[in-house]
Design a protein around this motif. Structure first.
Motif, short mmCIF file in Angstrom:
data_model
loop_
_atom_site.label_atom_id
_atom_site.label_comp_id
_atom_site.label_asym_id
_atom_site.label_seq_id
_atom_site.Cartn_x
_atom_site.Cartn_y
_atom_site.Cartn_z
N ALA A 122 -23.61 -17.82 27.69
CA ALA A 122 -24.70 -17.25 28.48
C ALA A 122 -24.24 -16.69 29.82
N SER A 281 -31.21 -21.70 30.27
CA SER A 281 -31.47 -20.28 30.03
C SER A 281 -32.87 -20.10 29.44
N VAL A 313 -30.30 -16.87 33.13
CA VAL A 313 -29.46 -18.07 33.03
C VAL A 313 -29.14 -18.59 34.43
#
Length: 379
Positions: A122, A281, A313
């Protein structure tokens, strides 16, 4: 006489190659894949420490071929983004029921953050825990499998790799976990890792020194290296590593956190590294982060809409290391946004605020902000 991981790998290669052949129509297959990452970084330096320089580069250009060769699976992968190619995966494997045996060079089994592909992480940078503790690609023999809600893996490996023959030694490691919930959009994951590594003569007899120096301001932050561990006297060093992990998915929300450490000992001095992170996230467009329960890791997101998927995120990282007389630490906050334009195309943008500290003298070494981005294609 103990058997080295390299000899074990060779023996396993021969045994796997000797397995009965598959049906003739699918005895040999091949699939090509790869990835391209173009990264950039812009730094906000304070007056302390050596300033970082803004930069951009083709960070990754991976090419791979994988498939079946009679009774075994194989993969050959290289990164050609630098001055010379670097080998990544180069192995053969065979599956017995729910267990897969692998021999060659492959990513070792340690930490949730390292086990997932960079295609699916992420944030632009992996956590400091994964960067400093995970063995990454090494030559060896491993096995991994699953049963009901449990996954497990283990390996014996050399500290050498195809491209690095100066890091001498041998090691063994294992990772296992439990995912009581692993349906789409509803995941709960727990895991743990252990490893023992033995470095031969670091800093002498042609062997590389053993150093742990994470770049806390990211890939382009060469001046942000935090020198946590340095063994170069030539005495053998034993390293005990551990990691604990937890993660979950609830609809469009996901979270994960890990804590781990390593104890280094050469018989005359010791060093310790500890690190941890917490990350969350939110997929604004309603997708759920995909999870592979058989291997205990997150996988590739496929957008639900032609316009792609958007993700926010946030992550907090901490790392500290002690080796007399030094006592150093670093902290960082990262916030980012990702646009998944297609299943195989992504644009990432992160802002990270990082501080390095000398705990022994109670002073801040520097405070650096970095805007990092990536344009990513994988196929």
């Amino acid at each position: 006489m103990p058997i080295s991981p390299k000899r074990s790998a060779l023996a396993t290669l021969l045994m796997l190659a000797a397995l009965p052949a598959a049906h003739a129509e699918d005895a040999v297959t091949a699939k090509f894949s790869g990835r391209l990452y173009y990264d950039f970084a812009r730094f906000d330096n304070d007056s302390r420490g050596t300033p970082e320089n803004d930069s951009d580069d083709l960070r990754a250009a991976w090419l791979a071929i994988s498939g079946k060769f009679h009774a075994v699976d194989y993969k050959l992968e290289t990164d050609v983004s630098g001055h010379k190619p670097i080998a990544r995966d180069a192995y053969i494997a065979h599956t017995f029921g729910t267990t897969t045996v692998t021999a060659g060079q492959f990513k070792q089994f340690f930490t949730l953050d390292d086990r997932g592909s960079s295609n699916h992480t992420a944030a632009v940078e992996r956590s400091w825990l994964a960067q400093t503790l995970a063995p990454s690609y090494r030559l060896g023999v491993g096995a991994n499998g699953y049963q009901n809600d449990f996954f497990w893996s283990g390996s014996v490996y050399s500290l050498e790799s195809i491209d690095n023959w100066k890091t001498k030694g041998r090691a063994t490691g294992a990772r296992g976990g439990y995912a009581p919930w692993h349906d789409a959009g509803h995941v709960l994951h727990f895991g743990a890792s252990l490893a023992y590594e033995r470095y031969d003569n670091p800093g002498a007899s042609g062997a590389s020194a053993l150093r742990v120096q994470p770049r806390v301001a990211g890939y382009f932050g060469d001046n942000s290296r935090l020198s946590l561990v340095d063994f170069h006297s030539g005495r053998d060093v034993s390293v005990d590593k551990y990691g604990l992990e937890a993660a979950g998915v609830h609809g469009a929300w996901s979270w994960q956190g890990e804590f781990g450490g390593a104890l280094y000992d050469d018989g005359q001095q010791r060093a310790r590294v500890q690190s941890g992170y917490a990350q969350g996230s939110w997929l604004l467009t309603g997708e759920s982060r995909p999870y592979d329960a058989k291997n205990g890791r997150f996988t590739q997101l496929k957008p639900l809409r032609d316009s792609g998927a958007w993700e926010l995120v946030a992550r907090y990282d901490h790392i500290e290391g002690k080796q007399w007389p030094s006592d150093l630490s670093a902290d960082a906050w990262t916030v980012g946004v990702n646009w998944y334009a297609r299943k195989y195309a992504r644009v990432m943008l992160d802002w990270t605020d990082t501080r390095r500290r000398d705990e022994a003298n109670n002073r801040t070494l520097d405070h650096t902000g970095v805007l990092a981005g990536r344009v990513q294609l994988d196929f």
